[in-house]
Structure formats: C-alpha cells, structure tokens
Enzyme design. Structure first.
Site, PDB file in Angstrom:
ATOM      1  N   HIS A  77     -42.365  -8.192 -17.288  1.00 46.41           N
ATOM      2  CA  HIS A  77     -42.073  -6.836 -16.602  1.00 46.41           C
ATOM      3  C   HIS A  77     -41.021  -7.395 -15.607  1.00 46.41           C
ATOM      4  CE1 HIS A  77     -42.069  -4.567 -12.680  1.00 46.41           C
ATOM      5  NE2 HIS A  77     -42.459  -3.542 -13.727  1.00 46.41           N
TER       6      HIS A  77
ATOM      7  N   CYS B 254      -8.708 -30.956 -30.563  1.00 50.38           N
ATOM      8  CA  CYS B 254      -9.960 -30.511 -29.554  1.00 50.38           C
ATOM      9  C   CYS B 254      -9.783 -31.192 -28.197  1.00 50.38           C
ATOM     10  CB  CYS B 254     -11.398 -30.947 -30.158  1.00 50.38           C
ATOM     11  SG  CYS B 254     -11.643 -32.480 -30.628  1.00 50.38           S
TER      12      CYS B 254
END
Length: 807
Positions: A421, A752
């Site tokens: 919830h 990279c």
C-alpha cells in the site's frame, strides 16, 4: 417495459464493459473468465452482486436520506469525516436484506458449492465499486475484502460489511479527492471460490516495472499464506523480475531478479473464534525459502503477458497458489495507473554530489531525492500530530494513512515491498519512498534532518543530514540521429532500468566487477575452494551469504548472471558488451575470502590483472565461473545480445590462451553467434592491432589506461596530474592508428570512457577518425549525442543534424 437489472451475475456472463453493473474489479474477473481461460489463465469461479442489488438494499433500509444528510454536513464543515463515516456505516450494518436479494445470493452460493463439490465451501468476498479501477484511479484498498467465509449467514453478513465499507473514512476521502459523486458510486460484491493459498502463497504482480515504467519486465511479489499481508505491506515479500520478450521461448529462463524477502508472518485460516483468518509467524525454513519455483515465476510472467495483451495496457494483478493442488490462479486484475500514464518525452535526473552517513536502506519507490525533517509515527492514533512537509517514518501504512501521506515530503517504512500500500500510494502521489527498511523506526528519531535518496537504483538510502544534490531535466524529444553509435557505460544493475527510455545504441561497457563486489561480495576462488579455506571468519560469512545454495559456486554464477541480465534486458536486443572481471589484486583481496588467493604487489595497476589471470592456476577456476555465468546469461536466459570483452590483454599469445580457456568453459568465439572483443588499452594492442583483430571481433579503447601507458604517467598520481592528458598528440596518434587498422581488418571499434563528455572537442576528433561508437555515462548521453551529430554535420558540410522524432 424496461427489464429489471439482475441482482446476481456469474463471472462467465460478465465482461469489462460491465463496470456500471458490477464495478471494475468484478467486470475484470468476468472478462478473464470469459476470454482468457482458453489461453491458460486460471481464475477461480464465482459470481457478483450488482449495482441494482446495492441500490435496492439502500432504498429498502431508507439509507439514501442518511447518506445525503451526513455527507452534506461533512461538505458544510458541520461534522468531521470520522463521525460522518461511522454514522453511515452504522446504518448499513443495521440494515436487513430484502428477501429477493438474500435469496439470489443464497441460491448463487449454493450453486457455487455444488460446482466446487463441497457444502459450505469457503469463499473470498471482495468489494468492487462501480467507479473503481478507472484509468486515473487505483482505489487501492479503499473497500474491504473478507476471506475464508463459509455458509449463507456468514456470506450475507460479509456482503453487508462490504456495502458499509463504501463509506470508510479513506473511501470517502478518496472519492472527494477524485471528485466522484458519492451517490453515483454503487458497490458490487464479488464472491469467489477461495484458493487455499493459506497452505501455499500469494502476492501481487505488475506487467511493468513499477519504479521506472520499463515495459519489458513483469514484477512479482510473493509471501507465504493469504495475499493480504503483501497488499497491506505488513510483510517483506520475495521479489522476482521476468523479462517478457523472451517468455515466448519455452526453453529459456529469463528470470533476471530473485530477492529473498524476510516473510516474518503469514495469514492463514483461523480454526475458531470470530475472525476467519489470523496471522502466525513463519518457520525458519519458510523465511529461508523462495515462495515460488522458477517454473511458477515463469508461468506468472506468461500470464502477465497474456493479460496485458488482452487489455492493451499495463496491468496490476493479484495471484494465489493453492497449497493443496499446487495450481496458480489470478484473483484480481486492474489497470496500472501510474507509470503507464507518464509522459515519455522528458524526465528528471537526480545526482547526489555529497552526502552524510548512511542510516538506513530499503526498496526505492520513485526516483527523486528529498531532504527534510523526520516525523516518526508508530500508531495510527497519533496521525493528528503529523507535521506538514516532513518525512513520514512509520512501520507500515494502510489506506487510513492516506490523508497524511498526501502532506508528506517523503515516506519511510519498516515493512512492505514494491506492491505494498505504501508503495502504490507514494507512486500515485509522486512522493519518493523507501519501504522495507526493517529498522527505520528504531534507527531514526523525531525531527531528525535526513536525506531520502531514491535516485541510485532499486535500493533507496536514508542519509544523515542534508545532502548536496542537483536535478537535471532531460529532454528525450528531438535527439539527433548519428552514424556514430553512442552507447552507455553501466556498472550498477539496479540502476539499469532507470535509463531505458534513452535511445542509446546499446551498452558499450558493462562492468562485471560492480556485480561481484556489491551483489556477490565473495572471491570466486573462495567459493571454489571453500572446504579448504583456513579463514574461519570468511567461511562463516560465505556460509551466511550462500544460504540456500547447496553448491557454493552456483551462488556466484546465479548472482552474476542475473545482475548482468538486468543490464542486458534494459537494452535488448541492442548489443551489450560485458567486460570480464578487471579487479586489481588489492581489490580482489578485499572480497570475502580473497586475501588467501591474491599476491601482494607493489604496483597492482601493472600487475596480475585482466587476461593474465584467466589462464593462471591462481584464478583459472574463478574465471571458469565467470564464463559459466555468461553462458547461462546467453543460452539459458536468452540474452544473445551479450558480447564478451577481455581486458588488459598484453600479447597475442595471451589472447590465444584466454580463448582456449573460454572454449573449455563453453564459450567458443563464433559459436551461437558469440562475439568476443578486446580492450585496447596497452600500446601493444595498437602496434599489433592487425594480429589482435584476427583473434577478436572488435576493440574497445580504454582511454585512461592507454593514456597512462603511452605517456608513462601514473593516472592516480597527484604530482603528475597535469601530465595526464587523453588529448596528448601521442595518445591521439595511438587512437587514430588503431581505428584505421581495425577498419582495414573489418573489426568494430569504439571508445568507452568519459573523455567525449568531459572534452567535447575530443568527441569531434573521434568522429573525424571514423570511430564506430562511443560509450558514455547515461547522464552525459544527450550532450554527447548532440556533439557527435554536430561534428558529423560539419564533416558532411551541412549545418543541421538530422532529428529522430520519438513516437
């Protein structure tokens, strides 16, 4: 004469167009029973009372006037919400059933018992409001459900209580917030054969990632016993994630996440007393065991795909497993109401620059960062002392907490999973939340200055004090197209889904070391040789970490494959280049049990690292585990987009030895489409580029190490920092040379590193050299992509880059 609406309708007679008749929840159950049974989705049989029944009950008991007068007093400010809600509920509970409605419910229940082959069969009784589960409202937990109801008298009583729950304080508040007219919302009651999940397990499933909106995974939460504890967030459930696009291939096992929850209690049938269910502690064995088998997880994932495909949008579902028959069932399905409604064009990126000590951690809900004072509330009766704009800290929440959750800056709970919830409401309200911390109410105190960070992946952190952070609005519209591929660098699998909307060309560098150090934590050789380990502390730590794995090496393979699987999934089917482990010996030694297997070196940067480890007797068996994980990732899980990359390969002889070891471990270059790349970070890689290209499918330039070794500069030296320059002419010559040689040999080549984002002119240089790809951090992707587009346009003699308009 207009025919009167029926009082009770069987699920198989209902469809999703019947929301006005039986509410969204029951209409959806009918839709699935009618259309999805033939596609393998099991839904327990049952029937629903109609809105007509509700209004007849209201009018037969003279309740309409009570409702109108009480709600008018509330709107006028003459009576408080609690008093109004209690007054209306009291009148409902005093009401008596009109004979025709009672007879219709009793007859349907008797027929359900006949179909089940059992007198007084146990049923679930659930509320379904006629305005429920509309696209902009979840109605999560607004009305009541009652489980293990037996007999006609108990059923009629439960139905009456469902009617009354239409006027709980939270339900009234929710309708007021959504501007629904109270007198135009009716309630239908769904009566469904119970799944004996009290003897098995139950939980919640979403067909979308609840935090990022990544639409190619299904998320499953699971706990022992009936499912209410998962929905209410009073237990910390298991969590599983499945990659949906590969579920259609029956031989694959694309489960990319399995987290064991504490599951401290379970809800079971009560044997006596007034309440039909009760909570009992789980056994040690239950806490240490996953609720679902891999086959169950895959089955639920496939059902999520079927249900989502049928409805045409992401779904929020509840499931249950019968402990007697072993069968799985879907017991509810409704639209997901948060991520699927988000605008795709732009999103905020939060980055923490400096922070205090970590105080607590749990599951992150949302992706924001908030600093502020805490307000610690243990008991719902103390809600009145909540201070607006503070960070709510509590054990768990239920719908009664919604009024103060709306006034909070962030939420921290001890218990609950992503489908609890607290998590659902926090998402709806756009609040960052950290759920399932375990001990926040014990660690934190009232009025404490803290920072709640949900911006670091799946795990959320509570830091001491006010952190320094920045927020950037990233516009994903109007991103230019480029010939040069712009890819992403990744280390943390938990953050991979956060960037799925970025139109990157794949992952140019996935760092295996992060998964090993953060999710595995153990030196692989300590697992291979666990029985002969002399370090008793390390053995105890390893035994605790590998609990549930009979084979200690399987712990390494399983964790590594799943961690890398999240990165591979986020960009599937685009290429994901995984670099095999590239720790230095001092870093390996810091892993649990690692000191016994690592030499002490004066200069680990140039020592026993990269390729030299993979064929060495010191680490060869550890490398075999890395290869097993890659093979599982590709062949068993199905991520054939994964490319393997070998770091710090000093010579062609070393390359040959590594490729032999990989073949012996089931990874043969070219077999099943496997490509193997090599890092280009040593001058010998450039000098012998042609020979390396004969052995590997591609190169990835590691500019940091290449600069260090070309210039003879220790990249970690403060004294020499001014000499470390990736744009030095000697380094640029190396890069240009290897790009030309790679292209001559037909090999792919990329870079990279952060140089293209730190130095925009360096990106221009790489484009001019004709590099195939650059790989950068996600937060610099857009800037680099635009720079690359401008450089390509300048080379082509045009002023304006081409724009890729996102659909």
């Amino acid at each position: 004469m207009i025919p009167q609406a029926p009082l009770v309708v069987w699920f198989e007679k209902l469809g999703r167009g019947d929301v006005a008749l039986v509410g969204g929840k029951n209409a959806s159950l009918g839709e699935m029973v009618r259309h999805l049974g033939e596609r393998g989705v099991r839904v327990p049989p049952g029937f629903a009372t109609t809105a007509q029944s509700y209004w007849q009950f209201v009018d037969a008991n003279g309740l309409r006037e009570t409702m109108v007068d009480s709600l008018a007093a509330l709107e006028a400010g003459h009576a408080p919400l609690a008093e109004v809600g209690a007054a209306i509920r009291r009148e409902f509970l005093r009401g008596t059933w009109p004979p025709d409605i009672a007879e219709a419910i009793e007859a349907a229940y008797q027929e359900l018992c006949r179909r089940a082959g059992k007198a007084n069969t146990d049923v679930a009784v659930r509320s379904s409001a006629t305005a429920e589960d509309l696209p902009d409202a979840s109605f999560a937990g607004q009305q009541e459900s009652y489980l293990n109801i037996r007999g006609e008298k108990a059923l009629l009583d439960a139905c009456r209580r469902c009617y009354a729950s239409l006027f709980t304080d939270r339900a009234i508040s929710y309708r007021r917030a959504k501007r629904f007219d109270h007198l135009k919302v009716a309630l239908s009651v769904g009566v469904q054969t119970m799944v004996r999940s009290d003897l098995g397990g139950a939980g919640v499933m979403f067909s979308i990632d609840t935090e990022t909106g990544f639409d190619k995974v299904a998320l499953v939460n699971a706990a022992w016993g009936l499912g209410e504890n998962v929905v209410q967030g009073t237990v910390d459930p298991d969590e599983y994630q499945v990659f949906k696009p590969l579920l259609s291939q029956p031989l694959l096992m694309p489960i990319i996440e399995k987290k064991l929850g504490e599951k401290a209690k379970k809800m079971v049938y009560a044997q006596d007393g007034d309440q039909p269910t009760r909570n009992v502690p789980t056994s040690k064995a239950e806490r240490a065991t996953f609720v679902l088998s891999d086959q169950d997880i895959l089955a639920l994932g496939r059902w999520a795909c079927v249900i989502e495909d049928h409805y045409g949008y992401p779904m929020d579902m509840e499931w249950a497993k019968d402990g007697e028959s072993g069968e799985l069932f879907i017991v509810q399905a409704r639209p997901e109401t948060v991520q699927s409604r988000k605008e795709a064009g732009a999103f905020r990126s939060y980055r923490i620059k400096s922070k205090g000590r970590k105080l607590a951690s749990g599951l992150s809900i949302g992706d924001a960062v908030v600093s502020g004072r805490t307000c610690l509330i243990d008991d719902p009766r103390d809600i009145g002392r909540f201070v607006d704009g503070t960070i709510l800290v509590t054990q768990t929440t239920d719908p009664d907490w919604v009024p103060i959750m709306k006034r909070a800056a962030a939420i921290i709970t001890d218990h609950g999973g992503r489908t609890s919830h607290a998590a659902i409401v926090s998402r709806e309200l756009g609040l960052p939340a950290i759920v399932g911390t375990g001990d926040a109410t014990h660690i934190l105190h009232d009025e404490q200055e803290v920072t709640v960070s949900c911006a670091e992946g799946d795990e959320g952190f509570v830091y001491e004090g006010t952190a320094d952070f920045e927020v950037e609005e990233l516009d994903l519209e109007h991103i230019p197209t480029t010939r040069t591929k712009v890819m992403l660098n990744f280390a943390n699998p938990a953050a991979a889904f956060r960037w799925w909307r970025i139109p990157a060309d794949g992952v140019g560098l996935a760092r295996m070391e992060f998964v090993i150090s953060n999710q595995i934590k153990v030196h692989p050789m300590a697992l291979v040789r666990y029985d002969t380990l002399k370090d008793e502390d390390a053995k105890r730590a390893i035994a605790e970490l590998t609990q549930g794995y009979e084979d200690k090496t399987e712990y390494f393979v399983d964790r590594l494959a799943r961690g890398l699987g999240r990165i591979a999934a986020a960009h599937y089917p685009k290429p994901v280049i995984v670099r095999m482990s590239d720790f230095k010996t001092n870093e390996y030694a810091n892993l649990v049990g690692g000191a016994a297997f690592e030499p002490k070196e004066e200069n680990p940067m140039l020592g026993f690292r990269g390729a030299s480890r993979y064929y060495s007797p010191r680490y060869r068996d550890g490398f075999a585990l890395e290869c097993r994980a890659i093979r599982r990732l590709r062949e068993e899980m199905g991520f054939m987009n994964v490319i393997v990359m070998i770091p710090f390969c000093r010579s062609t002889k070393e390359a040959d030895r590594v490729l032999v070891v990989m073949t012996e471990s089931g990874l043969r270059r070219g077999e099943n489409g496997l490509e193997v790349y090599v890092m280009c970070e040593i001058p010998s890689n450039v000098i012998l580029a042609k020979a390396f290209a004969e052995r590997f499918d591609g190169f990835s330039i590691g500019s940091n190490d290449l600069t260090q070794l070309t210039l003879g500069v220790d990249r970690d030296s403060e004294e020499l920092a001014g000499l470390f320059d990736e744009q030095d002419e000697a380094v640029k010559w190396m890069i240009d040379s290897v790009i030309r040689e790679a292209h001559k040999s037909g090999a792919k080549i990329g870079l990279c590193g952060q140089a293209p984002s730190d130095h925009p002119e360096f990106a221009d240089f790489l484009v001019a050299c004709g590099i195939d790809s650059m790989s950068v951090s996600p937060d610099s992707f857009i800037a680099v992509k635009r720079r690359v587009a401008a450089a390509e346009a300048a080379m082509n003699g045009t002023d304006t880059p081409k724009i890729a308009h996102r659909s």
